[in-house]
Write an enzyme that holds these catalytic residues in place. Structure first.
Site, PDB file in Angstrom:
ATOM      1  N   GLY A 158      -0.106  10.989  26.501  1.00 26.58           N
ATOM      2  CA  GLY A 158       0.607  11.027  27.769  1.00 26.58           C
ATOM      3  C   GLY A 158       1.847  10.171  27.703  1.00 26.58           C
ATOM      4  N   SER A 161       3.854   6.547  32.038  1.00 25.60           N
ATOM      5  CA  SER A 161       2.840   5.749  32.743  1.00 25.60           C
ATOM      6  C   SER A 161       1.920   6.594  33.619  1.00 25.60           C
ATOM      7  CB  SER A 161       3.491   4.648  33.597  1.00 25.60           C
ATOM      8  OG  SER A 161       4.124   3.688  32.771  1.00 25.60           O
ATOM      9  N   ARG A 283      11.744   8.351  20.446  1.00 27.98           N
ATOM     10  CA  ARG A 283      12.822   9.008  21.184  1.00 27.98           C
ATOM     11  C   ARG A 283      13.735   7.951  21.771  1.00 27.98           C
ATOM     12  NH1 ARG A 283      11.107   7.650  26.165  1.00 27.98           N
ATOM     13  NH2 ARG A 283       8.862   7.609  26.548  1.00 27.98           N
TER      14      ARG A 283
END
Length: 409
Positions: A158, A161, A283
């Site tokens: 995921g 947050s 990234r």
């Protein structure tokens, strides 16, 4: 001669427009491929060529890019993680297919799975929190007992947050576990929960390009138990030795994870014994604008140069202090009005003010990046001046939220 195009897979509300503008400044024609282009308001506002395609389907993306190659010279392909970091792994596969520079898809996937990431970093001796992987409620509670409360529960896969929560009691552990394993949380992989030690101490983000730590940012979160970014300072006010230790630990993460091409951002906390790695993201960080204001280097432009095979230039033009603040609601309800952004933008030293919401928007806090109503960025030669300008601007912005009516039975 065919026009050189930059393919952007999906968009990004913070930095998507920046990529479009940077691409155009480099003489490239930006084309966005998105499953739902309406998610990104700048696409229509800037008349950006956009194609609707299932971005979870690699074959569909290859087909679309191959079709575009009949009209354009595809100079490069990149994209945005957003709340689904698997997109960036897909970008890597597209780059491999068309023999273009890009991230290693396997390395990206290793980072996206936070348990695998933890295992690889632990084997390399990188300092990090204690952690356990749990596949059911019993394993979660057992892991929390082994590590010791408080603990952080998060989906193993995921970003943004989403689903991350600090649990200080066993009841909170049980409550959040029930939530994560329920239909209320959308899993992008098989349901697995990472249970982690809560490391306390100042929070930092190391911004890396290639194998170089370009700069370190000091950040802070809004109220616990959630981890929503609230404010940040770039560059972080660190002593030389502190900066070196954070940089060294950050760089030690790259080789075990197979990183070192393009941008990486690494979250750390400074604990009693020094820097501890919280998370490695393969990234560009979601807020490169403060870096550009502080150092005069646009990491978005430099990333695009890498993507299209051009030579980059990371030389710092100046050294200022930039700071930002997110605008966060304190309640759920309907946004009646929000105003003051023009006054905030007029404050001396304020570089940017952005609002994401319009009046009459329903506000439902989720405890993650989606809660942000907007942000303010200020910059000056000194930290004190920057913080004064930032506070004045934030104080100029106000809003009203009327709580939702409760159904009375």
């Amino acid at each position: 001669m065919a026009k050189r195009a930059l393919i952007l897979v999906e968009g990004h509300r913070n930095i998507g427009l920046g990529y479009v503008e940077a691409a155009r400044s480099l003489g490239l024609h930006p084309i966005t491929l998105s499953a739902d282009p309406a998610r990104y308001d700048y696409l229509a506002a800037e008349s950006i060529e956009t194609i609707r395609v299932d971005t979870d389907n690699l074959d569909a993306l290859i087909h679309e890019c191959s079709r575009l190659a009949g009209t354009y010279d595809i100079a490069g392909i990149t994209g945005f993680a957003g709340d689904d970091e698997s997109i960036y792994a897909t970008v890597g596969r597209l780059c491999r297919h068309f023999d273009l520079p890009g991230p290693n898809p396997q390395s990206v996937e290793r980072c996206c799975d936070k348990f695998i990431q933890r295992q690889l970093l632990a084997a390399a001796g990188v300092p990090m929190p204690a952690y356990r992987l749990a596949a059911n409620a019993s394993e979660v509670e057992g892991s929390a007992a082994e590590i010791g409360l408080p603990v952080i529960l998060k989906p193993a896969v995921g970003s943004g947050s989403i689903g991350v929560r600090l649990c200080s009691t066993i009841d909170e552990v049980a409550e959040h576990t029930t939530y994560l394993f329920s239909e209320k949380h959308i899993w992008r992989s098989s349901p697995r929960i990472l249970v982690e030690e809560f490391v306390q101490g100042p929070h930092y983000i190391a911004h890396i390009m290639g194998n170089e730590v370009f700069g370190i940012e000091a950040t802070n979160f809004d109220r616990l138990p959630h981890f929503v970014f609230y404010t940040g300072i770039f560059p972080a006010p660190l002593a030389d030795e502190e900066h070196k230790r954070i940089a060294d630990v950050s760089l030690s993460c790259l080789q075990p994870l197979g990183l070192g091409w393009g941008p990486t951002c690494i979250e750390l906390r400074w604990a009693k014994l020094g820097p501890v790695v919280i998370e490695v993201n393969p990234r560009l960080g979601g807020g490169p604008r403060p870096i550009q204001l502080a150092y005069g280097v646009d990491l978005v432009t430099e990333h695009i140069k890498l993507v299209v095979g051009d030579e980059g230039d990371l030389r710092k033009r100046h050294s200022h202090i930039a700071a930002w603040r997110t605008l966060l609601p304190d309640r759920d309800g309907t946004l009646d009005w929000i105003r003051g952004d023009d006054q905030a933008a007029a404050v001396s030293g304020v570089a940017e003010v952005k609002l994401y919401v319009e009046p009459k928007t329903p506000i439902v806090r989720k405890g993650d990046y989606r809660d942000c109503l907007g942000y303010v960025i200020a910059v000056s030669p000194s930290l004190a001046e920057t913080e004064i300008a930032l506070q004045r601007a934030v104080d100029s912005i106000d809003w009203s939220i009327t709580p939702f009516r409760q159904n009375l039975i």
